[in-house]
Each structure stands twice: as C-alpha cells, then as structure tokens.
Motif scaffolding. Structure first.
Motif, PDB file in Angstrom:
ATOM      1  N   ARG A  65      66.021  34.437  73.484  1.00  0.00           N
ATOM      2  CA  ARG A  65      67.228  33.454  73.099  1.00  0.00           C
ATOM      3  C   ARG A  65      66.965  32.092  73.730  1.00  0.00           C
ATOM      4  NH1 ARG A  65      70.173  38.355  73.523  1.00  0.00           N
ATOM      5  NH2 ARG A  65      70.645  37.743  75.622  1.00  0.00           N
ATOM      6  N   ILE A  97      64.308  30.276  71.822  1.00  0.00           N
ATOM      7  CA  ILE A  97      64.888  29.634  70.808  1.00  0.00           C
ATOM      8  C   ILE A  97      65.550  28.336  71.008  1.00  0.00           C
ATOM      9  CG2 ILE A  97      66.242  30.134  68.624  1.00  0.00           C
ATOM     10  CD1 ILE A  97      63.564  31.532  68.647  1.00  0.00           C
ATOM     11  N   SER A 102      65.069  34.993  63.432  1.00  0.00           N
ATOM     12  CA  SER A 102      64.449  33.947  64.373  1.00  0.00           C
ATOM     13  C   SER A 102      63.995  32.730  63.630  1.00  0.00           C
ATOM     14  CB  SER A 102      63.578  34.241  65.573  1.00  0.00           C
ATOM     15  OG  SER A 102      64.140  35.157  66.484  1.00  0.00           O
TER      16      SER A 102
END
Length: 419
Positions: A203, A206, A228
């Motif tokens: 996370r 990203i 994703s």
C-alpha cells in the motif's frame, strides 16, 4: 504535440532453446565427437544471433510490439505467466537487446525487476544507495539530499550499514523500491516484484507511485494484482504469448484479460501432467449442478481429478475472485486437516453451508498441490453468478461493487443497568 517518452516499434525478442547433447555409445564415436567439437562449437556460436522463421530451437518471448507512452503516463502491463511481460521490461531497461524492431527511451530509467536488482551483495545498504545513484548519473551531493528519505521510506535505519547479502528478499525489495522511487528517474519500471513485500508495504508503494505520477514522471507497472493495476493505471496493455492483443482503458483491458483466461486453455493450465484437474462444478444442496446461486444458500464445489500415476494424497485449493479480479477468499484443504486421499480418478468435495458473497459474478481458480509443489492449476476453472440473497432477513441486497463478502451478525441494545 510533445514526443512520446517511450517509443516502441515492431519490437521482438527471440531466444534459442538449449538442447541436451547426444553422446555416442561407442569409443570411436566419442573420439570423433571430440575431434569435431571445435568446428561444431564455432558453428553454434555463429548461430546464436541469427534467427530464421521456422527454426525449431527458437522461441519468441515478445513479437511485433508497437506502442507509445507519453511523459507522465502510468501504463499497466497485464497477462498470464509466460506472456512476455518481464522480457519486455528487460528490453526497455536495456538489460537485453531486442532481436527485431526498436525501443527508443527519452529519459533516465530506474527499474525494479527482480529481488536484488542493481545491488552488489557485498556492499552495505548505504553503499548500494550511492552506487545506484551514480549509475543513474546523479552526483554524490544529489544522492545525499535524498538519502534520509530513502532510509525513512524503507524503514531500514537499523540495517542500512549491513551488507545486502544479509537481507531477506522482503528487505531487498523494500530498499530497492525506495532507491528506485526516490532517485528522481524520469521513467520508473516496476515488475511483479512488489508481491514479495507485505500488504502494508505494498500500500505504501502504491501511494508513492501515485505521488510520482502526479510529478509528471512515467511509470510502467506489471502486476497480477488487478486491483492494484486498476487503482494506479488509467491505461493498460495486454500481452498473450508475446503479442499485444489489447491496448486501452484499464477496465477494458482487464475485461479482455479475464475473457482470454476463460477462452484459452493454455492460459488456464499450469501442468496437466500426472495428477491433474478434470472438472470443477458447483452444486446445490440437492446435488444439482448450478451456475447461479443465492447469497446464504448452501452450495458445494466438486473438484474432479485424474490420477494416472497413483499419487496417494494431495492438497487442494480454490481461490474465488470477484469480477474486478480481486481475490475474495481461499478454500484450502490445508485449513481443514491433513491432505486428502486420492484414487485413480474421482472428485473432492468442498461444502459451504452459507455462501457469503454479495450479488455479482465470480471466477474460481483451482489448484492441486503435493508438498507445496503444484501438480495442476486451472486459473479459470469455473465462473458463477450470485443473483439474489437470503443471507440477511432484512435490508437491501449487498452488491459486489459495494462489499467483498458478508458476515453473519446480530445487533442488540445493551442497557448500562444490565452490565
């Protein structure tokens, strides 16, 4: 109109497949083989870079790829294993040259393709940061300005002066991404390597890539995690057996990818030799084969197999994905006890007393394993629809785009006087 930062035209990469040497059975044959070895080796060496159509000992990893990427664009690359995604990234990263066509790159490239890419195992994390920056053409002063941010992002303050060879694969990926993302590349190339990291770090990565994209830098992102790709990439391309079969908005490309899994048997099967999957069916409580179900309904999956080599037992897995490619749950024999016993052929049954899925379409991937090695895997073994719900007695019917799953629960009012 500005020039594309990545310009790929007619790109192809061919590899020659190695073949086992054949040894003569007689002494005279061995002597003759040794005598002719220099000439034969010279001939083979000359053939390494020569590829002709129809040669049986060659394989095209990517073929006739043409696409363009604008500055500041985030491009997703999807496809099944062996589709050519990693080969394409290696060509664009200048790790390997193309056999045909060209790839013109206008900008500084940082890539993270494999665990330990760009790292010298004998050097410390600190030394490797400066080494990577120097390779990218940065001065020592520029790297020093970024150093604290890199260490902070990777959360490696304690281990930064430890040699890389002492790092685990997850630690190497953390530092590798931190270096690639913070040393101001104009083009960032990321392969599926982020799957090695834990969920919290994924996370974080990203989020960092979203931040990089807002700075008008270009990202190429390969991942089997379609959620994703959907979150990060407005545009994607789909590769299948080295060829590009779709290029456009990510939602359309993901839909094409999922359709290709259903239509292409080679994309579905991992092995298919020895112990293998023969069928997967969903049945009702009465034993009828069904393709539609209600949330809250009792259903079962019947996984058919054939076992010509007489394997005694195995582990079975079913992975359920929603229509966005997000994994919802795993149904595994490992969670329920020892491996299941096998006959020459038969079916394994997995019962679900109350299907906890919202309304929507789902895909099931099936795997048979033995001691953690896959014997067979069907990525698109079954599709089914949840068309209604008896899961909750009241309220609206949850939809798949709202929730991933439903849990049985109850609410009560608890009076303070009763505590």
């Amino acid at each position: 109109m500005s020039e594309p930062i990545i310009d790929v035209e007619g790109l192809g990469k061919c590899y020659r497949i190695g073949q086992a040497s054949r040894h003569p059975e007689t002494l005279g044959g061995r002597i003759a083989q040794l005598a002719t070895a220099p000439l034969r080796n010279f001939h083979n060496l000359r053939r390494l870079g020569r590829f002709r159509e129809g040669d049986a000992d060659q394989i095209w990893a990517v073929r006739d790829l043409t696409f363009h990427v604008k500055r500041g664009e985030v491009l997703g690359i999807v496809g099944h294993n062996g589709a050519g995604k990693s080969t394409l990234l290696k060509v664009l990263s200048r790790i390997t040259p193309p056999t045909r066509g060209r790839a013109r790159i206008r900008g500084r490239v940082a890539s993270l393709l494999e665990v330990g890419t760009g790292f010298h195992p004998e050097l410390t994390g600190r030394e490797n940061i400066y080494l990577n920056g120097a390779v990218l053409g940065m001065s020592r002063r520029e790297i020093s300005r970024k150093f604290d941010d890199i260490v902070s992002f990777s959360e490696f303050e304690t281990f930064i002066d430890t040699p890389i060879k002492r790092y685990s694969s997850g630690m190497s990926v953390r530092l590798g991404f931190a270096v690639a993302a913070h040393l101001d590349p104009e083009i960032l190339i990321i392969d599926e390597i982020l799957a090695v990291g834990d969920a919290a770090f994924q996370r974080k990565c990203i989020g960092k890539m979203n931040q990089i994209a807002q700075q008008e830098r270009t990202i190429l992102f390969v991942s089997h995690n379609l959620a994703s790709v959907r979150q990060l990439c407005p545009r994607s391309i789909l590769l299948q057996y080295g060829e590009m079969i779709a290029d456009g908005p990510t939602e359309d490309v993901i839909a094409a990818y999922q359709s290709s899994l259903a239509e292409d048997p080679k994309a579905q099967t991992f092995s298919g030799t020895g112990l293998h999957i023969s069928s997967l069916e969903m049945v009702s409580e009465a034993g009828d084969i069904i393709a539609e179900a209600f949330a809250g309904q009792a259903v079962a999956f019947l996984l058919g197999y054939e076992n010509p080599e007489g394997t005694e037992s195995c582990e079975a897995d079913l992975m359920i994905f929603n229509d966005r490619g997000v994994p919802i749950t795993r149904l595994g024999t490992a969670f329920c006890g020892p491996r299941v016993a096998l006959g020459q052929r038969g079916k394994l049954r997995c019962d679900i007393p109350s299907l906890p899925l919202p309304l929507g379409r789902y895909r099931v991937a099936a795997t048979l394993r033995m001691y953690h090695e896959r014997h067979d895997e069907q990525l698109n073994a079954l599709s089914f629809d949840v068309i209604g719900s008896t899961f909750f007695a009241h309220g609206p019917q949850p939809q798949a785009h709202q929730f991933s799953a439903m849990l049985a629960h109850r609410w009560d009012s608890v009076s303070p006087d009763l505590e």
